[in-house]
Enzyme design. Structure first.
Site, PDB file in Angstrom:
ATOM      1  N   LYS A 186       0.882  -1.177   0.000  1.00 15.49           N
ATOM      2  CA  LYS A 186       0.000   0.000   0.000  1.00 15.49           C
ATOM      3  C   LYS A 186       0.917   1.223   0.000  1.00 15.49           C
ATOM      4  O   LYS A 186       1.435   1.628   1.026  1.00 15.49           O
ATOM      5  CB  LYS A 186      -0.864  -0.013   1.265  1.00 15.49           C
ATOM      6  CG  LYS A 186      -2.207   0.675   1.117  1.00 15.49           C
ATOM      7  CD  LYS A 186      -2.149   2.141   0.726  1.00 15.49           C
ATOM      8  CE  LYS A 186      -1.923   3.069   1.912  1.00 15.49           C
ATOM      9  NZ  LYS A 186      -1.742   4.474   1.469  1.00 15.49           N
ATOM     10  N   GLU A 261       8.834   0.953  11.374  1.00 17.71           N
ATOM     11  CA  GLU A 261       9.906   1.929  11.101  1.00 17.71           C
ATOM     12  C   GLU A 261       9.264   3.308  11.193  1.00 17.71           C
ATOM     13  O   GLU A 261       8.573   3.728  10.261  1.00 17.71           O
ATOM     14  CB  GLU A 261      10.483   1.708   9.696  1.00 17.71           C
ATOM     15  CG  GLU A 261      11.115   0.346   9.469  1.00 17.71           C
ATOM     16  CD  GLU A 261      12.539   0.280  10.019  1.00 17.71           C
ATOM     17  OE1 GLU A 261      12.976   1.252  10.666  1.00 17.71           O
ATOM     18  OE2 GLU A 261      13.192  -0.741   9.795  1.00 17.71           O
ATOM     19  N   CYS A 295      13.188  10.256   7.670  1.00 18.17           N
ATOM     20  CA  CYS A 295      12.995   9.771   9.045  1.00 18.17           C
ATOM     21  C   CYS A 295      14.277   9.887   9.840  1.00 18.17           C
ATOM     22  O   CYS A 295      14.266  10.205  11.026  1.00 18.17           O
ATOM     23  CB  CYS A 295      12.532   8.328   9.028  1.00 18.17           C
ATOM     24  SG  CYS A 295      13.650   7.265   8.115  1.00 18.17           S
ATOM     25  N   GLU A 394       9.315  15.750  15.784  1.00 18.60           N
ATOM     26  CA  GLU A 394       9.778  15.640  14.407  1.00 18.60           C
ATOM     27  C   GLU A 394       9.069  16.704  13.572  1.00 18.60           C
ATOM     28  O   GLU A 394       7.839  16.704  13.481  1.00 18.60           O
ATOM     29  CB  GLU A 394       9.423  14.239  13.894  1.00 18.60           C
ATOM     30  CG  GLU A 394       9.967  13.931  12.545  1.00 18.60           C
ATOM     31  CD  GLU A 394       9.607  12.515  12.098  1.00 18.60           C
ATOM     32  OE1 GLU A 394       8.433  12.119  12.236  1.00 18.60           O
ATOM     33  OE2 GLU A 394      10.507  11.807  11.620  1.00 18.60           O
TER      34      GLU A 394
HETATM   35  P1  NAD Z   1       1.919   8.419   7.666  1.00 24.11           P
HETATM   36  O1  NAD Z   1       2.003   7.619   8.906  1.00 24.11           O
HETATM   37  O2  NAD Z   1       0.910   9.489   7.561  1.00 24.11           O
HETATM   38  O3  NAD Z   1       1.675   7.478   6.398  1.00 24.11           O
HETATM   39  C1  NAD Z   1       2.499   6.375   6.110  1.00 24.11           C
HETATM   40  C2  NAD Z   1       1.693   5.359   5.352  1.00 24.11           C
HETATM   41  O4  NAD Z   1       0.668   4.872   6.219  1.00 24.11           O
HETATM   42  C3  NAD Z   1       0.984   5.911   4.113  1.00 24.11           C
HETATM   43  O5  NAD Z   1       0.968   4.921   3.101  1.00 24.11           O
HETATM   44  C4  NAD Z   1      -0.434   6.148   4.621  1.00 24.11           C
HETATM   45  O6  NAD Z   1      -1.413   6.098   3.607  1.00 24.11           O
HETATM   46  C5  NAD Z   1      -0.592   4.976   5.576  1.00 24.11           C
HETATM   47  N1  NAD Z   1      -1.623   5.158   6.593  1.00 24.11           N
HETATM   48  C6  NAD Z   1      -2.126   6.305   7.108  1.00 24.11           C
HETATM   49  N2  NAD Z   1      -3.090   6.037   8.008  1.00 24.11           N
HETATM   50  C7  NAD Z   1      -3.198   4.696   8.076  1.00 24.11           C
HETATM   51  C8  NAD Z   1      -4.015   3.810   8.834  1.00 24.11           C
HETATM   52  N3  NAD Z   1      -4.928   4.248   9.702  1.00 24.11           N
HETATM   53  N4  NAD Z   1      -3.833   2.476   8.673  1.00 24.11           N
HETATM   54  C9  NAD Z   1      -2.900   2.001   7.815  1.00 24.11           C
HETATM   55  N5  NAD Z   1      -2.124   2.798   7.061  1.00 24.11           N
HETATM   56  C10 NAD Z   1      -2.268   4.129   7.191  1.00 24.11           C
HETATM   57  O7  NAD Z   1       3.383   8.959   7.448  1.00 24.11           O
HETATM   58  P2  NAD Z   1       3.876   9.915   6.292  1.00 24.11           P
HETATM   59  O8  NAD Z   1       3.458  11.288   6.634  1.00 24.11           O
HETATM   60  O9  NAD Z   1       3.515   9.339   4.974  1.00 24.11           O
HETATM   61  O10 NAD Z   1       5.462   9.739   6.428  1.00 24.11           O
HETATM   62  C11 NAD Z   1       6.191  10.523   7.285  1.00 24.11           C
HETATM   63  C12 NAD Z   1       6.534   9.758   8.543  1.00 24.11           C
HETATM   64  O11 NAD Z   1       7.160   8.525   8.206  1.00 24.11           O
HETATM   65  C13 NAD Z   1       7.531  10.486   9.385  1.00 24.11           C
HETATM   66  O12 NAD Z   1       7.145  10.406  10.737  1.00 24.11           O
HETATM   67  C14 NAD Z   1       8.824   9.731   9.153  1.00 24.11           C
HETATM   68  O13 NAD Z   1       9.755   9.851  10.177  1.00 24.11           O
HETATM   69  C15 NAD Z   1       8.344   8.352   8.986  1.00 24.11           C
HETATM   70  N6  NAD Z   1       9.325   7.544   8.235  1.00 24.11           N
HETATM   71  C16 NAD Z   1      10.038   6.592   8.898  1.00 24.11           C
HETATM   72  C17 NAD Z   1      11.002   5.854   8.234  1.00 24.11           C
HETATM   73  C18 NAD Z   1      11.811   4.799   8.942  1.00 24.11           C
HETATM   74  O14 NAD Z   1      12.386   3.969   8.261  1.00 24.11           O
HETATM   75  N7  NAD Z   1      11.877   4.776  10.252  1.00 24.11           N
HETATM   76  C19 NAD Z   1      11.231   6.091   6.880  1.00 24.11           C
HETATM   77  C20 NAD Z   1      10.485   7.065   6.227  1.00 24.11           C
HETATM   78  C21 NAD Z   1       9.521   7.787   6.932  1.00 24.11           C
END
Ligand code: NAD
Length: 492
Positions: A186, A261, A295, A394
């Site tokens: 997804k 992650e 991240c 963050e």
């Molecule tokens: P997000 O949590 O909003 O979304 C991430 C993914 O989760 C997207 O595909 C989104 O559609 C999905 N999602 C959202 N709500 C959901 C739900 N209720 N159930 C299942 N899936 C759902 O995060 P973002 O804004 O897309 O990304 C930024 C965040 O990701 C930052 O906090 C960043 O630090 C983190 N990040 C972490 C890593 C790592 O490896 N640790 C890498 C990249 C980004």
């Protein structure tokens, strides 16, 4: 029919990118779509299918058929060959993939190219590893032979964010396929075009139908449906800490193991004996890469007081020279990914102003950047107290926080003093201190006199505390994508 609106250059036809299930591009069952927005201009340039619960169910069933059928019977060496072939196809398509990614996410072209190169490298690494993953024999009582078997989980779900779609896809799907699982991905609703193209490349490489399925859609719809689906045997989630908590709760309802992650507020500790000349470009790049939407961004710098003013002055000089502009202009930074993300950064900066934090320097947005694009100039904030919201949370934008410390104990307390623990950097020539600090930092990775180690396909990666649990990248990831079975034979 192609899954994609063929975005090989910056002028794309406004067609709809479909779901990718069973090696075919298919529309969402509801027929609904979501707009694709170019962050550099703020304009809509296409549509993607809006996958929902029924589409996720269809993808999971397709993956199950592949796992119970041709893919499940593919031996490890052949899985490796197919992944190596996929790596070659990604190399072949590096430029169009980079252009898709750059247009879709706003990242400067050279960063998108680096992501495509890393994606190929993930498939190459895991392709090579596929037939080197094995169990063990264990000493046990007389008359027994005991062994462990490393077996794939079955169907794995992968929820991917928008900031590094190709890299995060590569590290998690590459390892999962190498271990023999079938995958349902997804992607983020704000950036999924490159991944849909990779689905097509996987089919071209020869992955049997259903081995890799991709269902774009909203998090609350397709994402939640994937986390809740009882047919998913393992879930990899990369994204924000709040969503990670929700996903882990949904998966717990059907006892599905999860790798999380999550976010970070990663510190770099700069001691008075550091080689500042070597450190300076790394300190700056660690926060401006991908406009701070990383991240593992080095978003806090802790500096020993005796060199604090000189360090802030050098950082300020570099920040003032930074330029943000359209992705195609390939400057230091592109735009932020969405208007929402831009607003989030503005809210933090308003808070900084209200708290009278010191704006030590700011870069520029170039004049030719379209006014509707989601730009944010890089900002350097000095003397930020450790307990301030900007030190603790963050921001996910190009905002660097600098804070002085007096001694090693205080440096450690500040470094460990947030909810996060993803990555840390330490700059010192003192070998004993390097090891002391590396051991005491609450962090999944520690870099000494460097930061990020060039992406580190080979290096296990993941967090502690609110940055998540489980490890991806490197050989370690293969353990997460398998379950261990013990077989005890009594033969007398
Ligand atoms: P997000 O949590 O909003 O979304 C991430 C993914 O989760 C997207 O595909 C989104 O559609 C999905 N999602 C959202 N709500 C959901 C739900 N209720 N159930 C299942 N899936 C759902 O995060 P973002 O804004 O897309 O990304 C930024 C965040 O990701 C930052 O906090 C960043 O630090 C983190 N990040 C972490 C890593 C790592 O490896 N640790 C890498 C990249 C980004």
């Amino acid at each position: 029919m192609s899954a994609l609106p063929v975005p090989a250059d910056a002028t794309l036809p406004a067609t709809t990118a479909q779901l990718f299930i069973d090696n075919e591009a298919v529309p969402a069952q509801t027929g609904q779509t979501l707009p694709v927005v170019d962050p550099s201009t703020g304009t809509v340039f296409g549509q993607i299918a809006r996958g929902q619960r029924d589409d996720v169910d269809r993808a999971v069933r397709s993956a199950r058929r592949a796992f119970d059928g041709p893919w499940g019977r593919t031996d490890a060496a052949q899985r490796g060959r197919l992944l190596l072939k996929l790596a070659q196809l990604v190399e072949r398509e590096r430029e169009p993939l980079a252009r898709i990614e750059s247009r879709d996410t706003g990242k400067p072209l050279r960063q998108a190219r680096a992501d495509a190169t890393a994606l190929a490298r993930y498939f190459e690494f895991y392709g090579g590893a596929a037939d080197k993953l094995h169990g063990q024999t264990l000493p046990y009582q007389e008359g027994y032979t005991v062994m462990t078997l490393r077996e794939p989980h079955g169907v794995t779900g992968h929820i991917v964010p928008w900031n590094y779609p190709m890299q995060i896809f590569g590290r998690s799907v590459g390892a999962s396929l190498a271990a023999g699982n079938a995958c349902v991905v997804k992607p983020a609703e704000d950036a999924c075009l490159s991944l849909l193209r990779i689905g097509e490349l996987a089919a071209e490489a020869g992955l049997p139908p259903g081995t890799l399925n991709i269902v774009p859609g909203l998090g609350a719809e397709a994402g939640q449906a994937l986390a809740e689906h009882p047919g998913v045997d393992h879930l990899s989630f990369t994204g924000s800490t709040d969503t990670g908590r929700r996903v882990a709760q949904a998966a717990a309802a059907h006892f599905c193991p999860v790798t999380l992650e999550l976010g970070g507020k990663s510190p770099q500790l700069v001691f008075a004996d550091a080689d500042l000349q070597a450190a300076m470009p790394v300190l700056v790049n660690a926060i401006i890469q991908n406009a701070g939407q990383t991240c593992s961004a080095g978003s806090r710098i802790l500096v020993e007081r005796s060199i604090y003013d000189a360090t802030v002055a050098q950082l300020a000089e570099r920040f003032a020279a930074l330029r943000a502009g359209p992705a195609s202009a390939d400057l230091d930074l592109g735009p932020l990914v969405t208007r929402k993300q831009q607003q989030r950064v503005w809210d933090f900066l308003s808070d900084a102003q209200a708290s009278d934090l010191r704006f030590a320097a700011q870069g520029q947005i170039v004049d030719h950047a379209p006014s509707e694009g989601f730009y944010q100039a890089p900002v350097l904030l000095a003397d930020v107290p450790i307990e301030h919201r900007l030190s603790q949370h963050e921001i996910f934008g190009p905002v660097l926080i600098v804070t002085p410390f007096d001694d090693e104990a205080q440096a450690l307390a500040f470094a460990n003093g947030t909810d996060y623990g993803l990555v840390a950097g330490v700059w010192t020539q003192d070998g004993a201190r390097q090891m002391r600090i590396a051991r005491r930092l609450q962090s999944g990775q520690v870099f000494i006199n460097n930061y990020g180690a060039g992406g580190g396909v080979e290096l296990p990666f993941g967090g502690v505390k609110h940055s998540g649990y489980g490890r991806e990248k490197g050989f370690e990831a293969l353990y997460a994508f398998t379950s261990l079975k013990t077989v005890a034979i009594r033969h007398g």
